[in-house]
Design a protein around this motif. Structure first.
Motif, PDB file in Angstrom:
ATOM      1  N   LEU A 498       0.832  -1.198   0.000  1.00 24.33           N
ATOM      2  CA  LEU A 498       0.000   0.000   0.000  1.00 24.33           C
ATOM      3  C   LEU A 498       0.872   1.255   0.000  1.00 24.33           C
ATOM      4  CD1 LEU A 498      -2.874   1.093   0.079  1.00 24.33           C
ATOM      5  CD2 LEU A 498      -2.854   0.846   2.568  1.00 24.33           C
ATOM      6  N   TRP A 499       1.989   1.205   0.718  1.00 23.79           N
ATOM      7  CA  TRP A 499       2.957   2.315   0.710  1.00 23.79           C
ATOM      8  C   TRP A 499       3.556   2.479  -0.686  1.00 23.79           C
ATOM      9  CZ3 TRP A 499       8.204   3.066  -0.125  1.00 23.79           C
ATOM     10  CH2 TRP A 499       8.760   4.230   0.409  1.00 23.79           C
ATOM     11  N   GLU A 500       3.820   1.371  -1.371  1.00 23.59           N
ATOM     12  CA  GLU A 500       4.321   1.451  -2.752  1.00 23.59           C
ATOM     13  C   GLU A 500       3.304   2.129  -3.670  1.00 23.59           C
ATOM     14  OE1 GLU A 500       6.991  -1.999  -4.258  1.00 23.59           O
ATOM     15  OE2 GLU A 500       5.451  -2.956  -3.027  1.00 23.59           O
ATOM     16  N   LEU A 501       2.027   1.805  -3.493  1.00 26.95           N
ATOM     17  CA  LEU A 501       0.986   2.403  -4.330  1.00 26.95           C
ATOM     18  C   LEU A 501       0.941   3.918  -4.156  1.00 26.95           C
ATOM     19  CD1 LEU A 501      -1.978  -0.131  -3.868  1.00 26.95           C
ATOM     20  CD2 LEU A 501      -0.470   0.092  -5.844  1.00 26.95           C
ATOM     21  N   THR A 502       1.099   4.384  -2.930  1.00 34.41           N
ATOM     22  CA  THR A 502       0.984   5.821  -2.658  1.00 34.41           C
ATOM     23  C   THR A 502       2.264   6.588  -2.976  1.00 34.41           C
ATOM     24  OG1 THR A 502       1.555   5.413  -0.331  1.00 34.41           O
ATOM     25  CG2 THR A 502      -0.783   5.499  -0.896  1.00 34.41           C
ATOM     26  N   THR A 503       3.387   5.883  -3.119  1.00 35.49           N
ATOM     27  CA  THR A 503       4.659   6.551  -3.450  1.00 35.49           C
ATOM     28  C   THR A 503       5.086   6.299  -4.883  1.00 35.49           C
ATOM     29  OG1 THR A 503       5.971   4.654  -2.693  1.00 35.49           O
ATOM     30  CG2 THR A 503       5.468   6.375  -1.073  1.00 35.49           C
ATOM     31  N   LEU A 504       4.237   5.628  -5.666  1.00 39.52           N
ATOM     32  CA  LEU A 504       4.569   5.265  -7.050  1.00 39.52           C
ATOM     33  C   LEU A 504       5.839   4.418  -7.085  1.00 39.52           C
ATOM     34  CD1 LEU A 504       3.696   8.594  -8.921  1.00 39.52           C
ATOM     35  CD2 LEU A 504       2.260   6.589  -8.516  1.00 39.52           C
ATOM     36  N   ALA A 505       5.818   3.384  -6.259  1.00 36.62           N
ATOM     37  CA  ALA A 505       6.863   2.338  -6.263  1.00 36.62           C
ATOM     38  C   ALA A 505       8.238   2.841  -5.845  1.00 36.62           C
ATOM     39  CB  ALA A 505       6.938   1.641  -7.617  1.00 36.62           C
ATOM     40  N   GLN A 506       8.284   3.733  -4.870  1.00 39.92           N
ATOM     41  CA  GLN A 506       9.582   4.062  -4.286  1.00 39.92           C
ATOM     42  C   GLN A 506      10.107   2.853  -3.518  1.00 39.92           C
ATOM     43  OE1 GLN A 506       9.717   7.626  -1.937  1.00 39.92           O
ATOM     44  NE2 GLN A 506       8.623   8.846  -3.453  1.00 39.92           N
ATOM     45  N   GLN A 507      11.425   2.818  -3.321  1.00 44.07           N
ATOM     46  CA  GLN A 507      12.031   1.737  -2.553  1.00 44.07           C
ATOM     47  C   GLN A 507      11.800   1.982  -1.058  1.00 44.07           C
ATOM     48  OE1 GLN A 507      12.488  -0.779  -4.872  1.00 44.07           O
ATOM     49  NE2 GLN A 507      14.257  -1.276  -3.644  1.00 44.07           N
ATOM     50  N   PRO A 508      11.223   1.048  -0.327  1.00 36.49           N
ATOM     51  CA  PRO A 508      11.055   1.240   1.121  1.00 36.49           C
ATOM     52  C   PRO A 508      12.402   1.213   1.838  1.00 36.49           C
ATOM     53  CG  PRO A 508      10.398  -0.984   0.467  1.00 36.49           C
ATOM     54  CD  PRO A 508      10.675  -0.227  -0.805  1.00 36.49           C
ATOM     55  N   TYR A 509      12.517   2.019   2.890  1.00 39.16           N
ATOM     56  CA  TYR A 509      13.740   2.066   3.711  1.00 39.16           C
ATOM     57  C   TYR A 509      14.976   2.222   2.816  1.00 39.16           C
ATOM     58  CZ  TYR A 509      10.379  -0.344   6.755  1.00 39.16           C
ATOM     59  OH  TYR A 509       9.258  -0.725   7.446  1.00 39.16           O
ATOM     60  N   VAL A 510      14.933   3.154   1.880  1.00 42.92           N
ATOM     61  CA  VAL A 510      15.971   3.222   0.856  1.00 42.92           C
ATOM     62  C   VAL A 510      17.347   3.498   1.444  1.00 42.92           C
ATOM     63  CG1 VAL A 510      15.585   5.684   0.397  1.00 42.92           C
ATOM     64  CG2 VAL A 510      16.520   4.223  -1.402  1.00 42.92           C
ATOM     65  N   GLU A 511      17.423   4.205   2.578  1.00 42.99           N
ATOM     66  CA  GLU A 511      18.722   4.563   3.144  1.00 42.99           C
ATOM     67  C   GLU A 511      19.137   3.649   4.294  1.00 42.99           C
ATOM     68  OE1 GLU A 511      18.908   8.647   4.172  1.00 42.99           O
ATOM     69  OE2 GLU A 511      18.472   9.367   2.154  1.00 42.99           O
ATOM     70  N   ILE A 512      18.362   2.576   4.525  1.00 38.32           N
ATOM     71  CA  ILE A 512      18.686   1.663   5.615  1.00 38.32           C
ATOM     72  C   ILE A 512      19.370   0.427   5.055  1.00 38.32           C
ATOM     73  CG2 ILE A 512      17.784   0.436   7.617  1.00 38.32           C
ATOM     74  CD1 ILE A 512      17.318   3.447   7.624  1.00 38.32           C
ATOM     75  N   ASP A 513      20.501   0.068   5.650  1.00 34.86           N
ATOM     76  CA  ASP A 513      21.197  -1.142   5.238  1.00 34.86           C
ATOM     77  C   ASP A 513      20.324  -2.357   5.552  1.00 34.86           C
ATOM     78  OD1 ASP A 513      23.101  -3.537   5.835  1.00 34.86           O
ATOM     79  OD2 ASP A 513      24.314  -2.123   4.697  1.00 34.86           O
ATOM     80  N   PRO A 514      20.213  -3.304   4.623  1.00 39.19           N
ATOM     81  CA  PRO A 514      19.363  -4.492   4.876  1.00 39.19           C
ATOM     82  C   PRO A 514      19.705  -5.212   6.171  1.00 39.19           C
ATOM     83  CG  PRO A 514      20.054  -4.432   2.579  1.00 39.19           C
ATOM     84  CD  PRO A 514      20.794  -3.330   3.273  1.00 39.19           C
ATOM     85  N   PHE A 515      20.982  -5.231   6.543  1.00 39.95           N
ATOM     86  CA  PHE A 515      21.380  -5.901   7.784  1.00 39.95           C
ATOM     87  C   PHE A 515      20.838  -5.176   9.019  1.00 39.95           C
ATOM     88  CE2 PHE A 515      24.428  -7.726   4.869  1.00 39.95           C
ATOM     89  CZ  PHE A 515      24.578  -9.023   5.326  1.00 39.95           C
ATOM     90  N   GLU A 516      20.506  -3.889   8.881  1.00 40.72           N
ATOM     91  CA  GLU A 516      20.010  -3.111  10.010  1.00 40.72           C
ATOM     92  C   GLU A 516      18.488  -3.153  10.141  1.00 40.72           C
ATOM     93  OE1 GLU A 516      21.437   0.845   9.584  1.00 40.72           O
ATOM     94  OE2 GLU A 516      23.559   0.305   9.662  1.00 40.72           O
TER      95      GLU A 516
END
Length: 573
Positions: A498-516
């Protein structure tokens, strides 16, 4: 690293400043160190600056992560004299958080020089909860005219089970503007103190009771070990293992629908039991045998998506009666390994035999010796939802399609309808996202399987040292840390979708390292409210990301709430 959520919060609070016309004759702000600690940014955040109120900042609810035990504020009287003040701290969950500690008195004088004071928010450690905290500060400008400025600061403190905060008693020293208090400030503003002997006695009694309980438990376990083992086996046979996708049964929470009086969002107990699609080789072979079609009837036309070892083609399939049907074909390249071919078949067959308008079910399979397998799906003008949303963004060529809130909610309702069908069939998706959905030019959405998704959208998958690529930023906290997948974890992923729909497919947590990500979620951080996203819609997302699976709404509840919101939107069209 400056986290995306913290940056967004700061933009909301600091940049969109709405100043009230009244004059408060003081400065009240978060200093550089506090903003750095709370939001990860090098700046000061003013709630009152040169006497002018920042109403927007005052109304914004700032999340306080579990690791942060206290808040700091800096203030200064600008009236040329100290100003009388009172402070009161209230919160909503006494079982999760004890009364607040202040290092200044609950009433005193705002000093004429800058002073920083702290408010400690001690979690009890008895339960996990998101505690709403309101800090009320009243500053009297003129007692004769009863001119009082009232400031309310809203915080949401994350308290975790077993994480108890301890604070030392004050030493009785004083600071500018008021005496440093000893004890605590209760929610009604009264000082409370307790003799040390009482605490010693209580601690001794608790220790004795604990020792007795341990002794009794050890005795009981020795005499009932076999009985408990048998009971455990019976219980596991009934409930299954959530980590392997077995039956899941849990009470559902109440989801508020923003003022609805119909009561249609009441809890539904129990939740639908679910199980994973079978990965048994014999069962997979049986499915393939039933869906096998002749390769000569399939004609490939153009490449729609392409990865390192996978491709999706647009093509056609000719029926035995000569009718030609538009299809999508998923296949692998010559570089694909046998493991990748096996994943293609196993994941592509997950929605075998399903029939629903919001489910993209497989049409056929073509497997011939020495050639890559073909998975055939009906086309009907569909395109990948993530690619569609990305094309909706403003570009030099213009906008492909401008999505309205009403259209976004309608798309979300279609996805919910498909998920309800999947769960009714006792299937979990486990990778619900925009990349695994398709959409046509009439905005009709279908949920697809995740075959080839790791290869076609590599930026959405990460390996956390376990030699397995997973959609880390779409997974629920329990799926990340304990490999537990349930209907509730699908609900979490729906919130990200739902967040993707409202942001036109932005990457979630774009600045967070996956390990974090696991620790980031445990600390209470979540995706920020997208720009132009209505509060009602963001409220639905926030419900989906509750820490406990039992606190998340079910898909039937989400359907009712979003349907009510959709009805409200149509009234203004």
């Amino acid at each position: 690293m400056m986290h995306h959520v913290r940056k967004t919060l700061f933009r909301f609070i600091a940049m969109l400043v709405v100043l009230d016309s009244c004059c408060a004759h003081l400065d009240l702000y978060l200093n550089l160190q506090e903003v750095k600690r709370l939001l990860g940014l090098s700046a000061e955040l003013y709630y009152v600056r040169n006497g002018m109120l920042n109403e927007y900042a005052l109304n914004f609810v700032v999340p306080v992560p579990a690791v942060m035990k206290e808040l700091h504020f800096t203030w200064q009287s600008l009236a040329g004299r100290p100003l009388p003040y009172t402070i009161q701290v209230d919160h909503t969950a006494p079982d999760a958080m004890a009364p607040a500690f202040l290092n200044i008195s609950s009433s005193g004088m705002v000093p004429t020089a800058p002073q920083t004071f702290s408010i400690a928010l001690p979690c009890s450690g008895e339960v996990s909860a998101e505690v709403d905290v309101v800090i009320s500060i009243n500053v009297t400008l003129n007692r004769a005219t009863n001119n009082v400025t009232r400031l309310n600061f809203k915080r949401r403190k994350i308290c975790l089970l077993g994480s108890r905060h301890h604070f030392p008693q004050s030493n009785g020293s004083t600071g500018p503007g008021g005496t440093l208090r000893q004890g605590i400030l209760s929610s009604n503003g009264r000082d409370e103190e307790a003799p040390a002997a009482v605490y010693v006695a209580i601690s001794s009694a608790c220790a004795l009771a604990t020792l007795l309980a341990i002794a009794l438990l050890a005795c009981y376990l020795r005499t009932n070990k076999s009985g408990m083992h048998n009971a455990s086996l019976i219980r596991e046979s009934r409930l299954g293992s959530s980590s392997s996708g077995g039956p899941f049964l849990a009470p559902a929470p109440v989801l508020s629908c923003g003022g609805s009086s119909s009561g249609s969002c009441a809890s539904s107990r129990p939740r639908t039991a679910t199980s994973l699609p079978s990965s048994n080789p014999a069962d997979l072979h049986h499915r393939i045998a039933q869906l096998t079609i002749q390769r000569c009837r399939v004609r490939l036309k153009s490449v729609v998506l392409e990865g390192t070892f996978g491709r999706v083609y647009r093509g056609s399939y000719t029926e035995e009666d000569g009718l030609e049907e538009e299809v999508l074909v998923k296949t692998v390249t010559d570089q694909a390994s046998s493991i990748q071919v096996s994943l293609l078949l196993q994941e592509g067959m997950a929605m075998y035999g399903l029939s629903h308008k919001n489910i993209l079910s497989i049409l056929g399979v073509s497997i011939e010796d020495h050639t890559a397998p073909f998975l055939i799906y009906p086309h009907q003008g569909y395109t990948n939802l993530k690619r569609f949303l990305q094309k909706c963004k403003l570009s030099p060529e213009g906008v492909a399609h401008t999505l309205t809130t009403q259209e976004v909610v309608d798309m979300a309702l279609q996805i919910i309808s498909g998920m309800l069908y999947l769960h009714k069939k006792r299937l979990l998706h486990k990778d619900l996202s925009a990349r695994n959905c398709v959409i046509d030019d009439k905005l009709r959405v279908q949920i697809a399987d995740n075959a080839l998704a790791r290869d076609l959208f590599p930026a959405d998958y990460h390996c956390l040292g376990d030699n397995e690529n997973r959609p880390v930023k779409w997974l629920a906290i329990e799926s990340l840390t304990q490999r537990q997948f349930t209907t509730a974890s699908d609900v979490w992923s729906f919130g990200v979708l739902l967040w993707e729909l409202t942001t036109l497919a932005q990457q979630p947590y774009v600045e967070i390292d996956p390990f974090e990500i696991p620790e980031y979620l445990r600390d209470g951080y979540r995706l920020a409210q997208p720009v132009n996203c209505p509060d009602e819609l963001f409220g639905v997302m926030a419900y989906c990301w509750a820490m406990s699976p039992d606190d998340r709404p079910t898909f039937p509840q989400l359907q009712v709430c979003l349907q009510e919101f959709y009805t409200q939107l149509t009234r203004y069209v």
